[in-house]
Motif scaffolding. Structure first.
Motif, mmCIF file in Angstrom:
data_model
loop_
_atom_site.group_PDB
_atom_site.id
_atom_site.type_symbol
_atom_site.label_atom_id
_atom_site.label_comp_id
_atom_site.label_asym_id
_atom_site.label_seq_id
_atom_site.Cartn_x
_atom_site.Cartn_y
_atom_site.Cartn_z
ATOM 1 N N MET A 23 0.793 -1.114 0.257
ATOM 2 C CA MET A 23 -0.180 0.020 -0.092
ATOM 3 C C MET A 23 0.948 1.020 0.090
ATOM 4 S SD MET A 23 -2.685 -1.144 2.937
ATOM 5 C CE MET A 23 -3.447 -2.714 2.889
ATOM 6 N N ILE A 24 0.298 2.446 -0.329
ATOM 7 C CA ILE A 24 1.005 3.732 -0.257
ATOM 8 C C ILE A 24 0.144 4.576 0.547
ATOM 9 C CG2 ILE A 24 1.849 5.465 -1.551
ATOM 10 C CD1 ILE A 24 2.055 3.801 -4.005
ATOM 11 N N LEU A 25 0.837 5.009 1.821
ATOM 12 C CA LEU A 25 0.410 6.111 2.615
ATOM 13 C C LEU A 25 0.703 7.639 1.831
ATOM 14 C CD1 LEU A 25 -1.430 6.755 5.268
ATOM 15 C CD2 LEU A 25 0.932 7.171 6.509
ATOM 16 N N ARG A 26 -0.521 8.221 1.468
ATOM 17 C CA ARG A 26 0.064 9.666 1.032
ATOM 18 C C ARG A 26 -0.480 10.580 1.849
ATOM 19 N NH1 ARG A 26 -1.547 10.043 -5.038
ATOM 20 N NH2 ARG A 26 0.626 8.956 -5.195
ATOM 21 N N LEU A 71 -10.867 -1.570 7.436
ATOM 22 C CA LEU A 71 -10.105 -1.507 8.604
ATOM 23 C C LEU A 71 -8.637 -2.039 7.958
ATOM 24 C CD1 LEU A 71 -11.846 -2.342 11.750
ATOM 25 C CD2 LEU A 71 -11.135 -0.053 11.123
ATOM 26 N N VAL A 72 -7.515 -1.103 8.313
ATOM 27 C CA VAL A 72 -6.114 -1.566 7.698
ATOM 28 C C VAL A 72 -5.472 -1.663 8.943
ATOM 29 C CG1 VAL A 72 -4.276 -1.101 5.969
ATOM 30 C CG2 VAL A 72 -6.773 -0.471 5.460
ATOM 31 N N THR A 73 -4.655 -2.629 8.939
ATOM 32 C CA THR A 73 -3.520 -2.834 10.225
ATOM 33 C C THR A 73 -2.362 -2.853 9.596
ATOM 34 O OG1 THR A 73 -5.140 -4.279 11.263
ATOM 35 C CG2 THR A 73 -2.921 -4.397 12.121
ATOM 36 N N VAL A 74 -1.557 -1.755 10.104
ATOM 37 C CA VAL A 74 0.073 -1.713 9.690
ATOM 38 C C VAL A 74 0.962 -1.685 10.945
ATOM 39 C CG1 VAL A 74 -0.833 -0.671 7.608
ATOM 40 C CG2 VAL A 74 -0.262 0.929 9.485
ATOM 41 N N ALA A 75 2.335 -2.132 10.711
ATOM 42 C CA ALA A 75 3.048 -1.996 11.467
ATOM 43 C C ALA A 75 3.656 -0.814 11.881
ATOM 44 C CB ALA A 75 4.081 -3.186 11.532
ATOM 45 N N PRO A 85 -5.745 11.110 10.430
ATOM 46 C CA PRO A 85 -6.775 11.398 9.696
ATOM 47 C C PRO A 85 -6.695 12.361 8.553
ATOM 48 C CG PRO A 85 -7.356 11.613 12.025
ATOM 49 C CD PRO A 85 -5.763 11.292 11.750
ATOM 50 N N GLY A 86 -7.139 12.301 7.395
ATOM 51 C CA GLY A 86 -6.945 13.181 6.188
ATOM 52 C C GLY A 86 -5.875 12.765 5.268
ATOM 53 N N ASP A 87 -5.271 11.598 5.604
ATOM 54 C CA ASP A 87 -4.201 11.033 4.660
ATOM 55 C C ASP A 87 -5.056 10.213 3.774
ATOM 56 O OD1 ASP A 87 -1.996 12.193 6.241
ATOM 57 O OD2 ASP A 87 -1.538 10.538 7.342
ATOM 58 N N ASP A 88 -4.441 9.763 2.848
ATOM 59 C CA ASP A 88 -5.027 8.958 1.694
ATOM 60 C C ASP A 88 -4.182 7.575 1.700
ATOM 61 O OD1 ASP A 88 -6.896 10.479 0.728
ATOM 62 O OD2 ASP A 88 -5.419 11.594 -0.632
ATOM 63 N N LEU A 89 -4.956 6.585 1.548
ATOM 64 C CA LEU A 89 -4.163 5.097 1.501
ATOM 65 C C LEU A 89 -4.527 4.575 0.024
ATOM 66 C CD1 LEU A 89 -2.542 3.238 3.200
ATOM 67 C CD2 LEU A 89 -4.620 1.873 3.767
ATOM 68 N N ILE A 90 -3.465 4.156 -0.518
ATOM 69 C CA ILE A 90 -3.710 3.808 -2.047
ATOM 70 C C ILE A 90 -3.417 2.364 -1.927
ATOM 71 C CG2 ILE A 90 -2.974 3.862 -4.278
ATOM 72 C CD1 ILE A 90 -2.080 6.459 -3.712
ATOM 73 N N VAL A 91 -4.568 1.473 -2.338
ATOM 74 C CA VAL A 91 -4.546 0.189 -2.321
ATOM 75 C C VAL A 91 -4.915 -0.335 -3.579
ATOM 76 C CG1 VAL A 91 -5.350 -1.969 -1.097
ATOM 77 C CG2 VAL A 91 -5.232 0.304 0.388
ATOM 78 N N ASP A 94 -6.857 1.893 -5.884
ATOM 79 C CA ASP A 94 -7.934 2.545 -5.259
ATOM 80 C C ASP A 94 -7.596 3.538 -4.074
ATOM 81 O OD1 ASP A 94 -9.906 1.368 -6.649
ATOM 82 O OD2 ASP A 94 -10.206 -0.315 -5.581
ATOM 83 N N THR A 95 -7.890 4.619 -4.143
ATOM 84 C CA THR A 95 -7.660 5.560 -3.128
ATOM 85 C C THR A 95 -8.641 5.598 -2.054
ATOM 86 O OG1 THR A 95 -6.538 6.903 -4.722
ATOM 87 C CG2 THR A 95 -7.195 7.999 -2.695
ATOM 88 N N HIS A 96 -8.247 5.736 -0.734
ATOM 89 C CA HIS A 96 -9.235 5.712 0.403
ATOM 90 C C HIS A 96 -8.603 6.778 1.431
ATOM 91 C CE1 HIS A 96 -10.618 1.315 -0.236
ATOM 92 N NE2 HIS A 96 -9.339 1.357 -0.744
ATOM 93 N N ARG A 97 -9.633 7.312 1.951
ATOM 94 C CA ARG A 97 -9.233 8.777 2.886
ATOM 95 C C ARG A 97 -9.070 7.890 4.271
ATOM 96 N NH1 ARG A 97 -8.561 14.157 2.681
ATOM 97 N NH2 ARG A 97 -8.040 13.479 0.553
#
Length: 119
Positions: A23-26, A71-75, A85-91, A94-97
């Motif tokens: 994933m990418i955290l933006r 829900l996304v679990t990350v180490a 909050p407000g970051d984007d997560l690209i999976v 697909d972009t999720h807020r």
């Protein structure tokens, strides 16, 4: 940090790396103004990570879950920035807020972040 915390953080990171998906955290970058053109530009900051994606039931007790939320679990170990909050997560394109973030601590440092995300 406690010895137990020192042991748990890498173990959790290894489990998520094996079971998760890339994933990418933006995060939005700092806006800059160019007086010559009069334009404001913003370069986002992207952080590659691995996370475990879960579907969420819409009948969640606190009423803030909507159909399609996940829900996304990350180490937390080795993350360059803590998600917020407000970051984007690209999976998978697909972009999720990121709606909210909770942390589970091992000692005095987070071991896992749980991200509530919405498309």
């Amino acid at each position: 940090m406690t010895r137990l915390g020192e042991a748990i953080r890498p173990m959790v990171a290894g489990l998520i790396a094996r079971a998760g998906a890339p994933m990418i955290l933006r995060r939005a970058g700092v806006p800059s103004y160019d007086p010559a053109t009069g334009e404001v530009t913003e370069t986002p900051v992207d952080v590659a990570l691995t996370g475990v994606l879960e579907e969420v039931e819409t009948g969640h007790a606190d009423g803030v879950i909507r159909r399609g939320d996940r829900l996304v679990t990350v180490a937390a170990q080795n993350l360059q920035i803590d998600p917020g909050p407000g970051d984007d997560l690209i999976v998978g394109g697909d972009t999720h807020r990121v709606v909210s973030v909770t942390a589970t601590y091992a000692g005095d440092r987070p071991a896992v972040f749980r991200l509530h995300v919405r498309r």
